[in-house]
Design a protein around this motif. Structure first.
Motif, short mmCIF file in Angstrom:
data_model
loop_
_atom_site.label_atom_id
_atom_site.label_comp_id
_atom_site.label_asym_id
_atom_site.label_seq_id
_atom_site.Cartn_x
_atom_site.Cartn_y
_atom_site.Cartn_z
N LEU A 16 -11.43 10.82 -4.78
CA LEU A 16 -10.67 9.96 -3.87
C LEU A 16 -11.42 9.80 -2.55
O LEU A 16 -11.53 8.70 -2.01
CB LEU A 16 -9.27 10.53 -3.62
N ASN A 17 -11.92 10.91 -2.04
CA ASN A 17 -12.64 10.85 -0.76
C ASN A 17 -13.86 9.93 -0.87
O ASN A 17 -14.12 9.11 0.02
CB ASN A 17 -13.08 12.26 -0.35
N ALA A 18 -14.62 10.06 -1.97
CA ALA A 18 -15.84 9.28 -2.12
C ALA A 18 -15.54 7.79 -2.18
O ALA A 18 -16.36 6.97 -1.78
CB ALA A 18 -16.60 9.73 -3.37
N ALA B 156 -8.31 19.81 -9.40
CA ALA B 156 -7.88 19.53 -8.03
C ALA B 156 -9.08 19.09 -7.19
O ALA B 156 -9.02 18.13 -6.43
CB ALA B 156 -7.23 20.78 -7.43
N MET B 157 -10.22 19.82 -7.36
CA MET B 157 -11.42 19.46 -6.61
C MET B 157 -11.92 18.08 -7.01
O MET B 157 -12.31 17.26 -6.17
CB MET B 157 -12.52 20.50 -6.85
N ALA B 158 -11.88 17.82 -8.31
CA ALA B 158 -12.36 16.53 -8.82
C ALA B 158 -11.56 15.38 -8.19
O ALA B 158 -12.12 14.38 -7.74
CB ALA B 158 -12.25 16.49 -10.34
N GLU B 159 -10.25 15.56 -8.16
CA GLU B 159 -9.39 14.50 -7.62
C GLU B 159 -9.66 14.28 -6.14
O GLU B 159 -9.80 13.16 -5.66
CB GLU B 159 -7.92 14.89 -7.85
N ALA C 168 -3.62 4.55 -3.88
CA ALA C 168 -4.46 4.40 -2.69
C ALA C 168 -4.93 2.95 -2.51
O ALA C 168 -5.70 2.65 -1.60
CB ALA C 168 -5.67 5.33 -2.78
N GLY C 169 -4.45 2.07 -3.37
CA GLY C 169 -4.79 0.65 -3.20
C GLY C 169 -6.11 0.25 -3.81
O GLY C 169 -6.67 -0.79 -3.47
N VAL C 170 -6.63 1.07 -4.74
CA VAL C 170 -7.93 0.78 -5.35
C VAL C 170 -7.73 0.02 -6.66
O VAL C 170 -6.96 0.45 -7.52
CB VAL C 170 -8.71 2.08 -5.63
N GLU C 171 -8.43 -1.10 -6.80
CA GLU C 171 -8.42 -1.84 -8.06
C GLU C 171 -9.37 -1.15 -9.02
O GLU C 171 -10.54 -0.93 -8.70
CB GLU C 171 -8.89 -3.28 -7.80
N MET D 248 -18.41 5.78 -3.25
CA MET D 248 -18.57 5.70 -4.71
C MET D 248 -18.19 4.32 -5.24
O MET D 248 -17.19 3.74 -4.80
CB MET D 248 -17.67 6.76 -5.35
N GLU D 249 -18.98 3.80 -6.19
CA GLU D 249 -18.65 2.54 -6.84
C GLU D 249 -18.24 2.74 -8.29
O GLU D 249 -17.51 1.93 -8.84
CB GLU D 249 -19.83 1.56 -6.77
#
Lengths: 415, 415
Positions: A245-247, A238-241, A282-285, A258-259
């Motif tokens: 996502l936040n980064a 849960a923390m990892a996710e 979240a719309g991330v490619e 994060m890249e």
């Protein structure tokens, strides 16, 4: 004499006077500057409109126009920034060390202003005020060379701030704005050894590289961030996710986002499919290695170039690794020494990561997005240094100072 | 791959291993290095003889040959330098700041090695060992590029030190000596961004300027010293004479010796004739302003160029000034921000001088010759920085470190 040399000389001539000002005098001047911006907001918005119109005519992108745009609310925000700088402690004059030598010499190491600071930046008028405030607070004359796309805004800002400074103890010449839009004016600044003590570039990679490659004046390199988050085998899912996502998505356009996500193969088997789905939502490619693409078939194939790219966008590389060693190797190869993170419940692995990763900020179980002067409690920052000399990480007011040894004796000579 | 890039890459690859060593492991290695130099002194003297012979054939001056020469006593002195570095406290790993943030993040700012350090210097084999010792003690791989006139000595030193390192915890590749005598190898080093973290030039003005003008890697500028001593109206005559003579003649060849004596007109009327005579007796050639030449007719006419010259020799400029303001102006114009001194019994003038002079070290009633890492109690120095960025004045071991922020969380994300 050129505009750059002329104005820089005028700025330099104020260094002595600035250095003598009390903290209170400097703070009062910052508050007067803030008030002047708010009072003259209509003129400022009109001048900014000229820049925006010119930009539209020249086909400037909407996102750049947005960075350039001043509104009443944004001007209030910029003024508030100055008030916050006024409220910060003044590092100048602090005694850092006292050395009493056996021969009776009394040596004090004290903080002094850094000297004339040159800032080279792009079309963001907020940087003009922000950099001026930070430099003047620390007693440094400042020479600002912003992008030509913001010239009308910057001219008006100079006019307003100079008029404001005339009612304060800070001489107007301590703040200089270079209007020459020619690239040659930047080249000239970069080589003004003896007149400029340090140049800080603020902007994209190409601006920063131009400065680093051409300056003979000392430079503080800022900004570029290819940041990684490594999800270790024992990471709390849960923390990892939440952190990953936040980064990435909380604000993808900034250097501490994060890249590349590195994922331990055991964690990947159990959780990567779900996590990849969350990024997609979240719309991330996603651009992934082979193993990633088995677990998340919608991911594109990642390339070596991708691993070296600072996207500042909704794009993320994902690589499954055999363990901590492979993660460390990847970061050493592709990282930019900005911010790097491990998510793990394994204290030994956390300790290794924190010790071995060579970066300005290394994280255990927290988002890399915290690498920021405000988040670190510095109150404001002139940038985030990604070099190791002078300053590293978020640069608060002390990063804009140097030191001086004051030696008091009673006739000592060297034998 | 070129020698420079190849060896620098090898050095860089050891950074992680060096960073993990304990202080004790590093100190033991330094002591082993010291012992090896003493044991192999005969080979070393033989290799040095080759350099000396080549130098004589090439018509090298006696003073340069003297700097190049190694003797049994000098080798013992160099080894003793390593032992002294081993005895110094290790700054790496020190916690400089702890920040506990309201969101629960625990941030520590700790000292870390600076990274790969490049040293570019002239034909002084002692610098090879000295710089290696200081860099390795602080966990930094080091790439040394000495003058070609000392190549045979440096090769032998590398052989001895590498063999010694093989019996210690420090990997031999952490110490690299560039043998390529071509100027192109220096140019290449200066642009190895990403492989070298900082370059420190050690040598004369032209070497330093070459490095400053051509490097894209960050540089710490060292050395050039046009230092002044100002004798104020109220200076104690005996103290003034003692300090002025010491600042000039105790060792004229070094950067912290005095090049220009500024004398208040009242002090000059009463004491300059006698003081000039004392300098003449000490073998110092005086170059004076008109007023000085009235009082000391044997002085030559000083020029503006003289005021800007670092003689490092038995030559001294003398200028009579109207008072403190004129002295401050002269120093601001001709000084190199190294070491500046006022001799006065007037506390207000002393305070103004100490505050207003912009230099690494400012003195009241003591000789400028004290600007030195040993004299300041740092135990050793890699040079004296005359820039304001990163380090200023004598650079001890902490000047060879950077910092890193270690951030520990419990799942914090940025809102």
């Amino acid at each position: 004499m050129s505009e750059v040399k002329d104005k820089t000389s005028l700025a330099r001539a104020t260094a002595g006077a600035l250095n003598k000002l009390s903290t209170q005098q400097k703070n009062e001047a910052l508050l007067v500057m803030a008030e002047a911006l708010v009072q003259h907001r209509d003129e400022l918005i009109a001048a900014n409109d000229d820049d925006l119109q010119r930009g539209r005519t020249n086909g400037t992108s909407e996102s750049l126009l947005d960075r350039l745009k001043l509104t009443e609310a944004r001007i209030e925000g910029i003024a508030e920034g100055l008030r916050q700088i006024a409220a910060l402690p003044d590092p100048v004059g602090d005694t850092l060390e006292v050395l009493d030598r056996p021969n009776g010499l009394h040596i004090e190491k004290i903080r002094v202003p850094l000297g004339v600071i040159g800032i080279i930046y792009e079309a963001r008028p907020n940087v003009t005020v922000d950099a001026a405030g930070l430099c003047l607070k620390t007693g440094n004359p400042v020479v600002l060379r912003g992008g030509s796309a913001a010239l009308s805004s910057n001219r008006k800002l100079a006019e307003i701030l100079h008029e404001a400074l005339d009612t304060t103890a800070i001489p107007r010449n301590a703040l200089q704005i270079i209007e020459d839009a020619d690239r040659a004016s930047v080249d000239e600044m970069l080589k003004l050894n003896g007149l400029i003590d340090v140049i800080i570039p603020r902007g994209g990679r190409s601006l920063i590289q131009t400065v680093v490659q051409n300056a003979t004046v000392p430079v503080i390199e800022t900004g570029a961030g290819v940041c990684h988050t490594y999800l270790d085998a024992s990471a709390d899912p849960a923390m990892a996710e939440q952190i990953a996502l936040n980064a990435k998505v909380q604000r993808p356009s900034v250097c501490n986002s994060m890249e590349t996500l590195l994922v331990h193969e055991d964690f990947a088997s159990a959780h990567l499919a779900r996590l990849a789905e969350r990024f997609r939502e979240a719309g991330v490619e996603l651009r992934g290695c082979d193993r990633t693409r088995e677990l998340a078939p919608f991911a594109l194939q990642v390339t070596k170039e991708d691993y070296a790219t600072e996207y500042n966008d909704y794009i993320l590389n994902v690589k499954v690794v055999g363990g901590l060693d492979e993660a460390l190797e990847h970061i050493a190869r592709f990282g930019t020494m900005h911010s790097e993170c491990i998510i793990t419940e394994d204290e030994a692995n956390a300790a290794r990561f924190l010790q071995e990763v060579d970066a300005a900020a290394v994280y255990h179980n927290a988002s890399t997005r915290f690498t920021d002067g405000f988040e670190f409690g510095f109150g404001a920052e002139i940038g985030i240094s990604t070099q190791k000399l002078h300053a590293r990480g978020p640069m608060g007011l002390p990063a804009l100072t140097s030191v001086k040894y004051i030696v008091r004796g009673g006739g000592q000579i060297r034998e």
